[in-house]
Enzyme design. Structure first.
Site, PDB file in Angstrom:
ATOM      1  N   HIS A 172       0.853  -1.208   0.000  1.00  0.00           N
ATOM      2  CA  HIS A 172       0.000   0.000   0.000  1.00  0.00           C
ATOM      3  C   HIS A 172       0.887   1.255   0.000  1.00  0.00           C
ATOM      4  O   HIS A 172       0.670   2.188  -0.776  1.00  0.00           O
ATOM      5  CB  HIS A 172      -0.876  -0.024   1.266  1.00  0.00           C
ATOM      6  CG  HIS A 172      -1.845   1.112   1.382  1.00  0.00           C
ATOM      7  ND1 HIS A 172      -3.203   0.954   1.259  1.00  0.00           N
ATOM      8  CD2 HIS A 172      -1.648   2.436   1.628  1.00  0.00           C
ATOM      9  CE1 HIS A 172      -3.797   2.130   1.409  1.00  0.00           C
ATOM     10  NE2 HIS A 172      -2.873   3.039   1.637  1.00  0.00           N
ATOM     11  N   LYS A 197       3.184   5.880  -7.429  1.00  0.00           N
ATOM     12  CA  LYS A 197       2.232   6.651  -8.242  1.00  0.00           C
ATOM     13  C   LYS A 197       2.621   8.137  -8.227  1.00  0.00           C
ATOM     14  O   LYS A 197       2.678   8.781  -9.282  1.00  0.00           O
ATOM     15  CB  LYS A 197       0.804   6.493  -7.704  1.00  0.00           C
ATOM     16  CG  LYS A 197       0.141   5.175  -8.048  1.00  0.00           C
ATOM     17  CD  LYS A 197      -1.348   5.199  -7.721  1.00  0.00           C
ATOM     18  CE  LYS A 197      -1.579   5.343  -6.239  1.00  0.00           C
ATOM     19  NZ  LYS A 197      -3.038   5.359  -5.902  1.00  0.00           N
ATOM     20  N   ASN A 198       2.922   8.646  -7.060  1.00  0.00           N
ATOM     21  CA  ASN A 198       3.267  10.076  -6.957  1.00  0.00           C
ATOM     22  C   ASN A 198       4.596  10.373  -7.651  1.00  0.00           C
ATOM     23  O   ASN A 198       4.738  11.380  -8.332  1.00  0.00           O
ATOM     24  CB  ASN A 198       3.343  10.498  -5.479  1.00  0.00           C
ATOM     25  CG  ASN A 198       1.987  10.451  -4.813  1.00  0.00           C
ATOM     26  OD1 ASN A 198       0.957  10.529  -5.470  1.00  0.00           O
ATOM     27  ND2 ASN A 198       1.972  10.290  -3.506  1.00  0.00           N
ATOM     28  N   GLU A 216       1.544   3.772  -3.411  1.00  0.00           N
ATOM     29  CA  GLU A 216       1.215   5.209  -3.311  1.00  0.00           C
ATOM     30  C   GLU A 216       2.431   6.063  -3.688  1.00  0.00           C
ATOM     31  O   GLU A 216       2.332   6.986  -4.502  1.00  0.00           O
ATOM     32  CB  GLU A 216       0.769   5.518  -1.876  1.00  0.00           C
ATOM     33  CG  GLU A 216       0.294   6.937  -1.662  1.00  0.00           C
ATOM     34  CD  GLU A 216      -0.902   7.291  -2.530  1.00  0.00           C
ATOM     35  OE1 GLU A 216      -1.728   6.411  -2.819  1.00  0.00           O
ATOM     36  OE2 GLU A 216      -0.967   8.455  -2.969  1.00  0.00           O
TER      37      GLU A 216
END
Ligand SMILES: N#Cc1c[nH]c2ncccc12
Length: 405
Positions: free
Chosen positions: A244, A251-252, A248
């Protein structure tokens, strides 16, 4: 009224944090046929009190929220889910003769509670959005909501961890269960494999939207004195939590990199470093995505900043890497849950290093649990100092009322 006094009773107890070491030791006992029945009864006896204690502690905090937020229909709905789940759990109070039937009932109740609360994050975010749209929010209210949501979501992570462990260890066996795992814990979680899995999935989204994605370089350094430098870096951890966080951050990092180099043919790679020391396991994701100014860095961890009103959301919601949403603040909570952290070091104009810190020693990886007490309650009743740098430091030449010495 009876439930209210029972709520006070359970809220008067502090939650009891477990370490990853304790979770694994207990799970190993549960996995052995000879001690399975004893372990399941021990787990029932622990959870039958600990779950209502953790629910009651956070329910007391929900009631301290700014009243405008409490009036939001979404927040009332979340509160009703907590009240119903609390009520169902205390039905098992004083069930002294634990038999197979009670145990099965208890597991079914846990499954119902897990399902009832599956959309709590989105529903609370909806409540925050409703508040932003219907009422002005001053910085004190914003700070209170930030403080509360960090504690509320940490409490939820911990309750779901306890429920999942009991269901996985003592509920109906699921087919694709890895026999080496202890519930949702992998005692030998290979960090590089989770990094590659999270990267591939983030890359898929990035290529779908930007038609390009940065490559990945991984460097590993095993500095543990107990292992060889070339040994794969493993840790006792919850792979889904680590995934998780990494998903995240990737992606950023990918969004920043592809947008910052949108005019160029070649986009620079993401460089990942995985280091296992004596105490910390660190995973650094370095990108050349142009970075983010220091003044804005804390904002990406703010729930209010990440909660854009619905209309504005629709034009970017289609972008799979859109906005920051709650992904970063929740990822940091997952890291902090077992005494780790997530830190962003940005170099505006060049790029960002996002670092995940985890505890190497499972006996040090203790749950971090919010406790409802007078300290916590004071935060909701007094103006939280935004930070003392602003009130007791002169930082600009603006004319200011001379402060008395
Ligand atoms: N998480 C994360 C980030 C990783 N790289 C970034 N660049 C700009 C803003 C946020 C990020």
């Amino acid at each position: 009224l009876a439930t209210k006094s029972v709520l006070e009773k359970y809220a008067s107890f502090n939650p009891s944090p477990l370490s990853l070491k304790k979770f694994v030791e207990f799970g190993r006992m549960g996995a052995m046929e000879c001690s399975k029945e004893g372990s399941s009864k021990e787990s029932y006896a622990f959870l039958q009190k600990e779950l209502p204690v953790r629910l009651a502690n956070i329910m007391k905090e929900i009631s301290l929220l700014p009243e405008n937020l409490l009036k939001m229909s979404s927040v009332k709905l979340v509160m009703s889910w907590y009240q119903q789940s609390f009520k169902e759990l205390i039905e098992f109070e004083n069930q002294d003769r634990i038999n197979k039937n009670i145990m099965e009932n208890f597991t079914h109740t846990l499954i119902n509670i897990r399902n009832r609360h599956s959309n709590v994050v989105e529903t609370m975010a909806q409540g925050v959005m409703e508040l932003k749209e219907n009422h002005g929010i001053d910085s004190n209210t914003e700070n209170r909501i930030q403080y509360f949501l960090d504690r509320f979501y940490m409490s939820r992570i911990s309750i779901r961890m306890l429920i999942n462990q009991h269901i996985l260890l003592f509920g109906k066996k699921e087919k694709n269960n890895d026999p080496r795992h202890i519930g949702c814990i992998d005692p030998n979680c290979n960090v590089s494999l989770v990094v590659q899995d999270a990267y591939e999935n983030a890359r898929f989204l990035c290529e779908q939207y930007y038609l390009a994605a940065p490559e990945l370089n991984i460097v590993s350094k095993n500095s543990s004195v107990l292992e060889n430098e070339s040994d794969p870096i493993q840790i006792v951890y919850v792979p889904s939590h680590l995934y998780h966080m990494l998903f995240e951050l990737f992606k950023n990092a990918m969004r920043a990199t592809t947008e910052h180099h949108s005019e160029e043919d070649q986009i620079p790679p993401l460089n990942v470093m995985i280091v296992k020391g004596q105490e910390d396991l660190s995973v650094k994701i370095s990108d050349q995505g142009g970075g983010i100014p220091r003044a804005k860095l804390e904002l990406v961890f703010q729930y209010m900043y990440s909660t854009a009103p619905q209309p504005a959301r629709s034009d970017i919601a289609s972008a799979p890497l859109a906005g920051y949403g709650y992904g970063l603040p929740l990822s940091r909570l997952y890291a902090r849950y077992f005494q780790g952290d997530i830190v962003l070091n940005s170099f505006e104009g060049y790029g960002t290093d996002a670092i995940i810190y985890l505890k190497v020693l499972s006996n040090e990886a203790n749950e971090m649990l919010p406790v409802y007490n007078t300290t916590a309650s004071k935060v909701y009743h007094t103006d939280i100092p935004v930070n003392d740098w602003s009130s007791s430091w002169v930082t600009s030449h603006r004319l200011q009322n001379p402060t008395p010495k």
